[in-house]
Design a protein around this motif. Structure first.
Motif, mmCIF file in Angstrom:
data_model
loop_
_atom_site.group_PDB
_atom_site.id
_atom_site.type_symbol
_atom_site.label_atom_id
_atom_site.label_comp_id
_atom_site.label_asym_id
_atom_site.label_seq_id
_atom_site.Cartn_x
_atom_site.Cartn_y
_atom_site.Cartn_z
ATOM 1 N N VAL A 280 0.837 -1.201 0.000
ATOM 2 C CA VAL A 280 0.000 0.000 0.000
ATOM 3 C C VAL A 280 0.872 1.251 0.000
ATOM 4 O O VAL A 280 2.049 1.203 0.333
ATOM 5 N N ASN A 281 0.288 2.364 -0.366
ATOM 6 C CA ASN A 281 0.930 3.667 -0.241
ATOM 7 C C ASN A 281 0.522 4.290 1.084
ATOM 8 O O ASN A 281 -0.640 4.207 1.477
ATOM 9 N N LEU A 282 1.472 4.906 1.766
ATOM 10 C CA LEU A 282 1.180 5.693 2.962
ATOM 11 C C LEU A 282 1.422 7.152 2.600
ATOM 12 O O LEU A 282 2.566 7.559 2.387
ATOM 13 N N ILE A 283 0.359 7.927 2.518
ATOM 14 C CA ILE A 283 0.448 9.327 2.100
ATOM 15 C C ILE A 283 -0.188 10.177 3.191
ATOM 16 O O ILE A 283 -1.372 10.015 3.506
ATOM 17 N N HIS A 284 0.603 11.076 3.760
ATOM 18 C CA HIS A 284 0.113 11.947 4.827
ATOM 19 C C HIS A 284 -1.074 12.760 4.311
ATOM 20 O O HIS A 284 -1.081 13.199 3.151
ATOM 21 N N PRO A 285 -2.074 13.002 5.152
ATOM 22 C CA PRO A 285 -3.271 13.708 4.681
ATOM 23 C C PRO A 285 -3.038 15.152 4.232
ATOM 24 O O PRO A 285 -3.862 15.694 3.499
ATOM 25 N N ASN A 286 -1.935 15.795 4.634
ATOM 26 C CA ASN A 286 -1.749 17.175 4.171
ATOM 27 C C ASN A 286 -0.822 17.287 2.958
ATOM 28 O O ASN A 286 -0.336 18.361 2.642
ATOM 29 N N VAL A 287 -0.616 16.194 2.249
ATOM 30 C CA VAL A 287 0.120 16.234 0.982
ATOM 31 C C VAL A 287 -0.796 16.835 -0.077
ATOM 32 O O VAL A 287 -1.956 16.437 -0.203
ATOM 33 N N TYR A 288 -0.263 17.798 -0.836
ATOM 34 C CA TYR A 288 -1.035 18.369 -1.938
ATOM 35 C C TYR A 288 -0.726 17.556 -3.186
ATOM 36 O O TYR A 288 0.433 17.370 -3.551
ATOM 37 N N VAL A 289 -1.764 17.092 -3.863
ATOM 38 C CA VAL A 289 -1.610 16.295 -5.074
ATOM 39 C C VAL A 289 -2.335 16.993 -6.212
ATOM 40 O O VAL A 289 -3.544 17.235 -6.137
ATOM 41 N N GLY A 290 -1.601 17.322 -7.283
ATOM 42 C CA GLY A 290 -2.196 17.926 -8.465
ATOM 43 C C GLY A 290 -2.959 16.896 -9.283
ATOM 44 O O GLY A 290 -3.009 15.707 -8.948
ATOM 45 N N SER A 291 -3.530 17.331 -10.377
ATOM 46 C CA SER A 291 -4.354 16.454 -11.210
ATOM 47 C C SER A 291 -3.508 15.415 -11.945
ATOM 48 O O SER A 291 -2.343 15.641 -12.260
ATOM 49 N N ASN A 292 -4.132 14.283 -12.194
ATOM 50 C CA ASN A 292 -3.560 13.206 -13.010
ATOM 51 C C ASN A 292 -2.276 12.602 -12.457
ATOM 52 O O ASN A 292 -1.393 12.226 -13.217
ATOM 53 N N LEU A 293 -2.190 12.466 -11.142
ATOM 54 C CA LEU A 293 -1.070 11.749 -10.544
ATOM 55 C C LEU A 293 -1.212 10.270 -10.854
ATOM 56 O O LEU A 293 -2.271 9.684 -10.671
ATOM 57 N N LYS A 294 -0.128 9.664 -11.338
ATOM 58 C CA LYS A 294 -0.062 8.219 -11.503
ATOM 59 C C LYS A 294 0.958 7.731 -10.496
ATOM 60 O O LYS A 294 2.106 8.181 -10.487
ATOM 61 N N ILE A 295 0.530 6.812 -9.614
ATOM 62 C CA ILE A 295 1.409 6.360 -8.536
ATOM 63 C C ILE A 295 1.327 4.839 -8.419
ATOM 64 O O ILE A 295 0.241 4.261 -8.514
ATOM 65 N N GLY A 296 2.492 4.241 -8.231
ATOM 66 C CA GLY A 296 2.571 2.795 -8.064
ATOM 67 C C GLY A 296 2.157 2.390 -6.663
ATOM 68 O O GLY A 296 1.222 2.935 -6.093
#
Length: 150
Positions: free
Chosen positions: A31-47
């Motif tokens: 799984v990915n662990l991503i902190h809730p205050n990370v800003y993510v722009g449009s169309n992120l592709k993540i493994g």
């Protein structure tokens, strides 16, 4: 025995990749662990298997592979491609269209100009400013002289 896994080791890229690959070969999902205050722009592709700490900015049209460790206050601008098994110290700043190949280790406080490619198995020391492409297996060392006044 496991529902999912994530590898939180950031300092040893070879060991981190070995553990990730071993668990994946056993068909255990990561799984990915991503902190809730990370800003993510449009169309992120993540493994999978990525750890992204708080206060990270990820711009639009970014691709992130598998098993990366991205520390706080990093900035990955638009159209960047981060492959797999990389680790970022705090404050790694990428301008647009940067490509990072597999197994790259970044120190703290690094700046990277746009349209740069960083070769695989490279190490970038803290404080470095990357202004041109980096060949595979490179070690970039920042020479900072410090003077102390008595």
């Amino acid at each position: 025995l496991f529902d999912v896994f994530v590898v939180s080791i950031s300092t040893n890229l070879i060991f981190r990749a070995k553990i990730f690959d071993s668990l994946k070969s056993l068909k255990i999902p990561s799984v990915n662990l991503i902190h809730p205050n990370v800003y993510v722009g449009s169309n992120l592709k993540i493994g999978e298997g990525n750890i992204i700490f708080g206060s990270v900015n990820i711009g639009p049209e970014v691709n992130i592979g598998n098993n990366n460790f991205i520390s706080s206050f990093s900035n990955i601008e638009h159209h960047c491609n981060i492959n797999s098994n990389c680790t970022f110290g705090p404050g790694v700043i990428f301008s647009g269209s940067v490509t990072v190949n597999n197994n790259v280790k970044f120190g703290t406080g690094i700046f990277c100009e746009p349209n740069i490619t960083i070769g695989e198995k490279s190490i970038i020391s803290s404080g470095f400013i990357i202004t041109r492409n980096v060949k595979d297996n490179s070690i970039l060392i920042t020479k900072i002289e410090q003077y102390y006044k008595k």
